[in-house]
Design an enzyme around this catalytic site. Structure first.
Site, PDB file in Angstrom:
ATOM      1  N   ARG A 149       0.865  -1.173   0.000  1.00 25.94           N
ATOM      2  CA  ARG A 149       0.000   0.000   0.000  1.00 25.94           C
ATOM      3  C   ARG A 149       0.908   1.231   0.000  1.00 25.94           C
ATOM      4  O   ARG A 149       2.050   1.173   0.455  1.00 25.94           O
ATOM      5  CB  ARG A 149      -0.893   0.021   1.246  1.00 25.94           C
ATOM      6  CG  ARG A 149      -1.811  -1.188   1.395  1.00 25.94           C
ATOM      7  CD  ARG A 149      -2.623  -1.072   2.682  1.00 25.94           C
ATOM      8  NE  ARG A 149      -3.558  -2.180   2.839  1.00 25.94           N
ATOM      9  CZ  ARG A 149      -3.313  -3.280   3.557  1.00 25.94           C
ATOM     10  NH1 ARG A 149      -2.141  -3.417   4.173  1.00 25.94           N
ATOM     11  NH2 ARG A 149      -4.222  -4.239   3.658  1.00 25.94           N
ATOM     12  N   LYS A 173      -2.128  -2.119   8.048  1.00 25.65           N
ATOM     13  CA  LYS A 173      -3.272  -1.530   8.743  1.00 25.65           C
ATOM     14  C   LYS A 173      -3.350  -2.039  10.171  1.00 25.65           C
ATOM     15  O   LYS A 173      -3.089  -3.208  10.440  1.00 25.65           O
ATOM     16  CB  LYS A 173      -4.565  -1.877   7.996  1.00 25.65           C
ATOM     17  CG  LYS A 173      -4.732  -1.131   6.676  1.00 25.65           C
ATOM     18  CD  LYS A 173      -6.078  -1.447   6.058  1.00 25.65           C
ATOM     19  CE  LYS A 173      -6.310  -0.629   4.797  1.00 25.65           C
ATOM     20  NZ  LYS A 173      -7.626  -0.909   4.187  1.00 25.65           N
ATOM     21  N   HIS A 245      -2.212   2.028  -5.863  1.00 30.13           N
ATOM     22  CA  HIS A 245      -2.926   0.773  -5.611  1.00 30.13           C
ATOM     23  C   HIS A 245      -3.034  -0.082  -6.865  1.00 30.13           C
ATOM     24  O   HIS A 245      -3.145  -1.312  -6.773  1.00 30.13           O
ATOM     25  CB  HIS A 245      -4.329   1.050  -5.060  1.00 30.13           C
ATOM     26  CG  HIS A 245      -5.080  -0.196  -4.693  1.00 30.13           C
ATOM     27  ND1 HIS A 245      -4.803  -0.915  -3.550  1.00 30.13           N
ATOM     28  CD2 HIS A 245      -6.060  -0.874  -5.339  1.00 30.13           C
ATOM     29  CE1 HIS A 245      -5.594  -1.975  -3.505  1.00 30.13           C
ATOM     30  NE2 HIS A 245      -6.367  -1.971  -4.576  1.00 30.13           N
ATOM     31  N   ARG A 248      -0.288  -2.469  -6.767  1.00 33.00           N
ATOM     32  CA  ARG A 248      -0.562  -3.515  -5.772  1.00 33.00           C
ATOM     33  C   ARG A 248      -1.550  -4.523  -6.350  1.00 33.00           C
ATOM     34  O   ARG A 248      -1.380  -5.735  -6.194  1.00 33.00           O
ATOM     35  CB  ARG A 248      -1.119  -2.858  -4.508  1.00 33.00           C
ATOM     36  CG  ARG A 248      -1.625  -3.804  -3.426  1.00 33.00           C
ATOM     37  CD  ARG A 248      -2.027  -2.976  -2.199  1.00 33.00           C
ATOM     38  NE  ARG A 248      -2.880  -3.683  -1.271  1.00 33.00           N
ATOM     39  CZ  ARG A 248      -2.470  -4.457  -0.277  1.00 33.00           C
ATOM     40  NH1 ARG A 248      -1.177  -4.658  -0.093  1.00 33.00           N
ATOM     41  NH2 ARG A 248      -3.320  -5.035   0.551  1.00 33.00           N
ATOM     42  N   HIS A 271      -4.065  -9.042   4.130  1.00 30.55           N
ATOM     43  CA  HIS A 271      -5.515  -9.037   4.288  1.00 30.55           C
ATOM     44  C   HIS A 271      -5.901  -9.897   5.492  1.00 30.55           C
ATOM     45  O   HIS A 271      -5.434 -11.023   5.631  1.00 30.55           O
ATOM     46  CB  HIS A 271      -6.206  -9.602   3.047  1.00 30.55           C
ATOM     47  CG  HIS A 271      -6.178  -8.664   1.881  1.00 30.55           C
ATOM     48  ND1 HIS A 271      -6.353  -9.084   0.569  1.00 30.55           N
ATOM     49  CD2 HIS A 271      -5.999  -7.313   1.809  1.00 30.55           C
ATOM     50  CE1 HIS A 271      -6.281  -8.039  -0.236  1.00 30.55           C
ATOM     51  NE2 HIS A 271      -6.066  -6.966   0.487  1.00 30.55           N
ATOM     52  N   TYR A 280      -8.992 -10.177  -6.173  1.00 27.88           N
ATOM     53  CA  TYR A 280      -7.857 -10.224  -7.086  1.00 27.88           C
ATOM     54  C   TYR A 280      -7.856 -11.477  -7.962  1.00 27.88           C
ATOM     55  O   TYR A 280      -6.935 -11.673  -8.751  1.00 27.88           O
ATOM     56  CB  TYR A 280      -6.551 -10.168  -6.287  1.00 27.88           C
ATOM     57  CG  TYR A 280      -6.375  -8.877  -5.552  1.00 27.88           C
ATOM     58  CD1 TYR A 280      -5.897  -7.742  -6.202  1.00 27.88           C
ATOM     59  CD2 TYR A 280      -6.698  -8.768  -4.205  1.00 27.88           C
ATOM     60  CE1 TYR A 280      -5.750  -6.549  -5.536  1.00 27.88           C
ATOM     61  CE2 TYR A 280      -6.548  -7.577  -3.531  1.00 27.88           C
ATOM     62  CZ  TYR A 280      -6.079  -6.474  -4.207  1.00 27.88           C
ATOM     63  OH  TYR A 280      -5.943  -5.280  -3.534  1.00 27.88           O
TER      64      TYR A 280
END
Length: 299
Positions: A149, A173, A245, A248, A271, A280
């Site tokens: 990210r 995150k 992004h 990514r 994730h 994806y």
């Protein structure tokens, strides 16, 4: 019950208990602010322990009326749910009015991807004769080669690069750490930038460990990376709505199309849920057709 008096507590809860980033915390607070705006718009007083499900459904109707997209609505509702969950945990309210509140059905809009040829075009368009050229090449290689990210990229530190084992430690995150492999090409450009370009910068105090710096020796900003990507797309004539992004997304898509395990990609992307990674797995029709032709007994 004054809503504003509980926002500080909610902010502390998000920061200390959920370990969210400043950006995420602000997003949650903005979601609650939308609810406050609604009550002002309909000339009502927001009394938290009096809020009912029907009030929140009227709130969603209002979000529709002001033209808010379903994806944004879903995020706002998620923030509102988190706020009332906090109030329940702190025993400030007796019932959670969001328990049966449903978010709008979402359509998964797949972001643009870049082909390997287009990614090479971006990298080749960078003028390596300029001091920031090698840095910019390293940035593109890291975004695409490690699936980072943009915030993870600008927060990346020299102390988190393990060149001998070809891994980097990424702070994602919620301040969650993960180890991501770094390919030889990305590592090569990174090492050239650090050893030949970055060493000549007058680095500001407190920024010594950040890898990517601007000309003044400060940590590179997120907006600078966005501007770099947009500028390269313009230079190379790539007519897609691309951002950091996109690289990514291309990283994950190319891995999965090449046969990578979805769980491995989930781990590298950071994730929390496999369902997030599944976006994806969109594959072009020619690829799907080739899979049927190759593997189905009745093809």
């Amino acid at each position: 019950m004054n809503t504003h008096s509980y926002l500080k507590g909610f902010k502390d809860y998000l920061k200390l208990e959920r370990s969210l980033s400043k950006h995420s915390i602000n997003a949650y607070l903005n979601d609650v602010d939308k609810l406050l705006q609604f009550y002002l718009a309909v000339d009502k007083e927001l009394i938290l322990n009096k809020v009912q499900l029907k009030d929140l459904r009227e709130f969603i109707t209002w979000l529709n009326e002001i033209g808010m997209q379903s994806n944004t609505q879903a995020r706002v509702i998620s923030g509102i749910k988190a706020f009332f969950t906090y109030l329940m945990q702190e025993e400030m309210i007796e019932e959670d009015p969001t328990a049966l509140l449903e978010a709008p059905k979402l359509t998964r809009k797949l972001p643009d991807t870049l082909s390997i040829h287009e990614i090479n075009k971006l990298i080749d368009a960078i003028d390596a004769s300029k001091p920031e050229g090698m840095r910019n090449k390293a940035i593109i290689e890291m975004l695409y080669g490690c699936g980072l990210r943009v915030t993870e990229l600008v927060e990346l530190r020299i102390s988190n690069i393990y060149a001998e084992t070809e891994f980097i430690k990424v702070i994602g995150k919620g301040n969650k750490e993960r180890l991501v492999p770094i390919g030889s090409v990305a590592l090569k450009f990174l090492e050239i930038y650090v050893s030949q370009i970055r060493v000549h910068l007058d680095i500001k105090k407190g920024h010594e460990d950040f890898i990517f710096l601007n000309r003044s020796g400060s940590r590179l900003s997120r907006i600078s990376v966005f501007n770099l990507i947009k500028s390269l797309a313009l230079t190379t004539g790539i007519h897609k709505n691309i951002s950091p992004h996109t690289l990514r997304h291309s990283f994950a898509t190319h891995l999965i199309e090449g046969g990578a395990d979805l769980r491995a990609v989930q781990e590298m992307l950071g994730h929390a849920s496999i369902t997030t990674t599944e976006i994806y797995t969109h594959l072009d029709r020619d690829y799907l057709r080739s899979v049927i032709t190759q593997f189905h007994p009745r093809s």
